[in-house]
Design a protein around this motif. Structure first.
Motif, PDB file in Angstrom:
ATOM      1  N   ALA A  94       0.924  -1.149   0.231  1.00  0.00           N
ATOM      2  CA  ALA A  94       0.150   0.204  -0.070  1.00  0.00           C
ATOM      3  C   ALA A  94       0.731   1.309   0.120  1.00  0.00           C
ATOM      4  CB  ALA A  94      -0.965  -0.051   1.163  1.00  0.00           C
ATOM      5  N   ALA A  95       2.014   1.253   0.779  1.00  0.00           N
ATOM      6  CA  ALA A  95       2.822   2.450   0.945  1.00  0.00           C
ATOM      7  C   ALA A  95       3.536   2.769  -0.471  1.00  0.00           C
ATOM      8  CB  ALA A  95       4.040   2.004   1.874  1.00  0.00           C
ATOM      9  N   SER A  96       3.930   1.549  -1.193  1.00  0.00           N
ATOM     10  CA  SER A  96       4.494   1.774  -2.533  1.00  0.00           C
ATOM     11  C   SER A  96       3.505   2.284  -3.504  1.00  0.00           C
ATOM     12  CB  SER A  96       5.040   0.220  -2.694  1.00  0.00           C
ATOM     13  OG  SER A  96       5.901   0.000  -2.024  1.00  0.00           O
ATOM     14  N   VAL A  97       2.315   1.832  -3.545  1.00  0.00           N
ATOM     15  CA  VAL A  97       1.408   2.333  -4.387  1.00  0.00           C
ATOM     16  C   VAL A  97       1.152   3.872  -4.236  1.00  0.00           C
ATOM     17  CG1 VAL A  97      -1.043   2.465  -5.221  1.00  0.00           C
ATOM     18  CG2 VAL A  97       0.193   0.207  -4.802  1.00  0.00           C
ATOM     19  N   ILE A  98       0.970   4.057  -2.734  1.00  0.00           N
ATOM     20  CA  ILE A  98       0.699   5.552  -2.633  1.00  0.00           C
ATOM     21  C   ILE A  98       2.191   6.465  -2.888  1.00  0.00           C
ATOM     22  CG2 ILE A  98       0.900   7.238  -0.683  1.00  0.00           C
ATOM     23  CD1 ILE A  98      -1.158   5.275   0.585  1.00  0.00           C
ATOM     24  N   VAL A  99       3.167   5.868  -2.864  1.00  0.00           N
ATOM     25  CA  VAL A  99       4.313   6.483  -3.345  1.00  0.00           C
ATOM     26  C   VAL A  99       4.620   6.780  -5.030  1.00  0.00           C
ATOM     27  CG1 VAL A  99       6.948   6.636  -3.768  1.00  0.00           C
ATOM     28  CG2 VAL A  99       5.835   6.075  -1.499  1.00  0.00           C
ATOM     29  N   LEU A 100       4.116   5.649  -5.602  1.00  0.00           N
ATOM     30  CA  LEU A 100       4.015   5.736  -7.034  1.00  0.00           C
ATOM     31  C   LEU A 100       3.175   6.616  -7.799  1.00  0.00           C
ATOM     32  CD1 LEU A 100       4.459   1.729  -7.824  1.00  0.00           C
ATOM     33  CD2 LEU A 100       6.201   3.440  -8.168  1.00  0.00           C
ATOM     34  N   ILE A 101       1.927   6.668  -7.158  1.00  0.00           N
ATOM     35  CA  ILE A 101       0.992   7.899  -7.426  1.00  0.00           C
ATOM     36  C   ILE A 101       1.252   9.206  -7.363  1.00  0.00           C
ATOM     37  CG2 ILE A 101      -0.754   6.051  -7.729  1.00  0.00           C
ATOM     38  CD1 ILE A 101      -2.122   7.070  -5.189  1.00  0.00           C
ATOM     39  N   GLY A 102       2.293   9.288  -6.516  1.00  0.00           N
ATOM     40  CA  GLY A 102       2.706  10.868  -6.129  1.00  0.00           C
ATOM     41  C   GLY A 102       1.953  11.435  -5.005  1.00  0.00           C
ATOM     42  N   VAL A 103       1.473  10.706  -4.028  1.00  0.00           N
ATOM     43  CA  VAL A 103       0.842  11.212  -3.007  1.00  0.00           C
ATOM     44  C   VAL A 103       2.050  11.823  -2.036  1.00  0.00           C
ATOM     45  CG1 VAL A 103      -0.916  11.034  -0.965  1.00  0.00           C
ATOM     46  CG2 VAL A 103      -1.320   9.972  -3.092  1.00  0.00           C
ATOM     47  N   ILE A 104       3.007  10.682  -1.669  1.00  0.00           N
ATOM     48  CA  ILE A 104       4.031  11.226  -1.065  1.00  0.00           C
ATOM     49  C   ILE A 104       5.439  10.931  -1.830  1.00  0.00           C
ATOM     50  CG2 ILE A 104       2.746  11.010   1.065  1.00  0.00           C
ATOM     51  CD1 ILE A 104       3.975   8.179   1.461  1.00  0.00           C
ATOM     52  N   ASP A 105       6.356  11.462  -1.209  1.00  0.00           N
ATOM     53  CA  ASP A 105       7.688  11.143  -1.706  1.00  0.00           C
ATOM     54  C   ASP A 105       8.352   9.955  -1.509  1.00  0.00           C
ATOM     55  OD1 ASP A 105       7.645  13.592  -3.191  1.00  0.00           O
ATOM     56  OD2 ASP A 105       8.343  14.825  -1.702  1.00  0.00           O
ATOM     57  N   VAL A 106       9.231   9.480  -2.154  1.00  0.00           N
ATOM     58  CA  VAL A 106       9.905   8.238  -1.698  1.00  0.00           C
ATOM     59  C   VAL A 106      10.613   8.378  -0.467  1.00  0.00           C
ATOM     60  CG1 VAL A 106      11.963   8.702  -3.087  1.00  0.00           C
ATOM     61  CG2 VAL A 106      11.331   6.264  -2.479  1.00  0.00           C
ATOM     62  N   ASP A 107      11.032   9.607  -0.238  1.00  0.00           N
ATOM     63  CA  ASP A 107      11.884   9.913   1.126  1.00  0.00           C
ATOM     64  C   ASP A 107      10.847   9.799   2.323  1.00  0.00           C
ATOM     65  OD1 ASP A 107      14.167  10.419  -0.178  1.00  0.00           O
ATOM     66  OD2 ASP A 107      13.933  12.762  -0.429  1.00  0.00           O
ATOM     67  N   ASP A 108       9.766  10.051   2.170  1.00  0.00           N
ATOM     68  CA  ASP A 108       8.761   9.673   3.058  1.00  0.00           C
ATOM     69  C   ASP A 108       8.429   8.487   3.770  1.00  0.00           C
ATOM     70  OD1 ASP A 108       8.140  12.427   3.379  1.00  0.00           O
ATOM     71  OD2 ASP A 108       6.563  12.463   1.706  1.00  0.00           O
ATOM     72  N   LEU A 109       8.781   7.425   2.708  1.00  0.00           N
ATOM     73  CA  LEU A 109       8.598   6.034   2.880  1.00  0.00           C
ATOM     74  C   LEU A 109       9.826   5.437   3.709  1.00  0.00           C
ATOM     75  CD1 LEU A 109       7.085   3.389   2.565  1.00  0.00           C
ATOM     76  CD2 LEU A 109       8.224   3.324   0.347  1.00  0.00           C
TER      77      LEU A 109
END
Length: 502
Positions: A94-109
């Motif tokens: 779920a976190a990876s999908v949220i990053v891929l669609i641009g809601v948060i940055d990869v640094d936030d993960l």
């Protein structure tokens, strides 16, 4: 011979009789609703709602990021509840999908992996692993029980000692593994009825007393990180202890007394015990003094706990104390355990789950998805009603979400988004929800400590308690847990520096 063997088959294959009729393939039919279970029906309805959430037009003020985050979050919750997929795998996906669609940055993960709470948990697990392997559990059983003649006194002595382990061993499963040898040693010297009482009381105390410490459960660290990620004040080790320890002591001892009285007769409660050192150790020699490794393990653990409590005095962060303690207890000359073997025992899956859920909660806040949930509340909802609803929902959440950490990951972002709209302090609401979510006593599968103490891994030996016993205790403990948590939320915690209302 060849004609007898192959001739008929050859003729059938090449010239089938004219009367041979090949039926058409069966048409797919809808499942009979009468054969579906309630769980399957609920699962299907919720899955359809997730699809509707993605397709149905929402108001213009709902941004695409908010819609996408809500869908991903709802899908993750659905998988946590109804699927057998690992909770950590679902959270990372779920976190990876949220990053891929641009809601948060990869640094936030990736940033939560370097958070000090993660390092606090790593260091605490290494220290606890070394202490557990030192053999102190059996020595603790001897010290606590030899000479005790009252069953009630023994139950409450063990309860108090288990509460204290919340400051030394992180996570409930680790504490259950530490307490289990004590229980096994006592089963050989106490009556069968008291063994049954302890089989339910000890894991129950492990679960209820986890709230005493910041490292008592992974859910506590998740709550702290969600609050700090939302720009709110988190909890230090000392502040969490001041708020959680009184609740842990009250709920643990009351729960032990309820279990003790419910699973025994008055005659049994008045009986006397005869517990000797020889019976507990089963004839194995046990020196009166601590061994060198036990002494070093106790010393390092004691210093670490004292430094955690006195952070305001010396200024060393708890995570740094945990790392230094882990280095000492695994050092070549002072240590009791090898660093390589203890690192393998660290629950890396839990740490990855924590970081992924923190990223999801940040996406809920950043996208505005969490704020959308407040629009469905009645305008005149009272704060005290909201608090009671949080306690009820958090207590009952274990029936659908088995993981304690997953429950906090689902509930806390929603709770802190709604709380200000009804005049409730979001930090207090998050703490209340996390404390209430510590109840998970309905089934052995609801919590690892309960499954560990059920003791049915060996098919040749009976379980230490029956599932019916646990469900009966659950019916008695749930009202107690609700009442005690509500009393602390409205009366005790505000006096301890956690105001309930804004």
């Amino acid at each position: 011979m060849s004609q007898l063997m192959y001739g008929p088959a050859y003729r059938v294959a090449t010239t089938p009789p004219p009367s041979l009729h090949v039926p058409p393939p069966p048409r797919a039919s809808l499942p009979d609703l009468r054969t579906l279970t309630i769980t399957q029906i609920i699962r299907s309805i919720l899955a359809a709602l997730i699809v509707v959430l993605w397709l149905v037009p929402l108001p213009e003020q709902v941004t695409p990021d908010a819609r996408a985050t809500l869908v991903v979050f709802a899908a993750a919750v659905w998988l946590w509840v109804f699927s057998k997929v690992s909770d950590t795998y679902v959270a990372l996906g779920a976190a990876s999908v949220i990053v891929l669609i641009g809601v948060i940055d990869v640094d936030d993960l990736f940033a939560p992996l370097g958070d000090e709470t993660v390092w606090l948990l790593i260091g605490a697990f290494i220290i606890a692993s070394a202490v557990t392997s030192s053999g102190l559990a059996v020595r603790a059983a001897v010290a606590l029980s030899v000479g005790v003649t009252s069953p009630r006194v023994l139950v409450h002595l063990l309860t108090l000692s288990v509460v204290c382990t919340a400051f030394a061993v992180p996570a409930t499963s680790g504490r259950a593994a530490l307490v289990l040898p004590v229980f096994v040693a006592l089963t050989a010297v106490v009556p069968a009825w008291l063994s049954r009482v302890l089989a339910l009381a000890l894991p129950s105390v492990v679960l209820f007393s986890a709230v005493a410490s910041l490292i008592g459960a992974g859910a506590h660290l998740i709550t702290d990180q969600i609050l700090t990620g939302a720009g709110m004040s988190g909890f230090s080790f000392t502040r969490w202890m001041i708020l959680g320890l009184p609740l842990a002591l009250v709920s643990s001892h009351v729960a032990s007394e309820i279990i003790f009285c419910a699973l025994s007769t008055s005659t049994q409660r008045r009986s006397e015990l005869d517990i000797t050192r020889e019976a507990l150790t089963q004839g194995a020699p046990l020196s009166a003094r601590l061994s060198s490794s036990e002494y070093r393990a106790v010393l390092i653990l004691g210093v670490a706990v004292v430094l955690w409590f006195t952070e305001n005095v010396h200024g060393i962060p708890p995570a740094m104390v945990a790392v230094l303690g882990a280095l000492l207890i695994t050092s070549p000359y002072l240590g009791t355990e090898d660093l390589g073997s203890t690192v393998k025992k660290v629950p890396w899956s839990l740490l990855l789950f924590m970081t992924a859920t923190i990223a999801i909660s940040q996406a809920l806040t950043k996208s505005g998805a969490a704020a959308l949930l407040t629009r469905w509340l009645p305008a005149d909802l009272s704060g005290w009603v909201f608090v009671l609803a949080v306690i009820v929902l958090s207590t009952a959440a274990h029936l659908v979400i088995q993981s304690r950490s997953a429950r906090s990951a689902v509930l806390v972002p929603i709770v802190i988004a709604i709380a200000p709209t009804v005049g409730v302090n979001p930090v207090a609401a998050a703490f209340i929800s996390t404390a209430a979510a510590g109840f998970c006593h309905t089934l052995p599968a609801s919590a690892k400590p309960l499954a560990i103490f059920q003791g049915n891994d060996d098919p040749d030996s009976p379980p230490h308690y029956r599932t019916s016993d646990l469900m009966r205790m659950s019916a008695l403990l749930a009202p107690m847990h609700f009442a005690v948590t509500a009393a602390f939320a409205f009366f005790i915690w505000p006096l301890l520096g956690l105001p309930l209302y804004l």
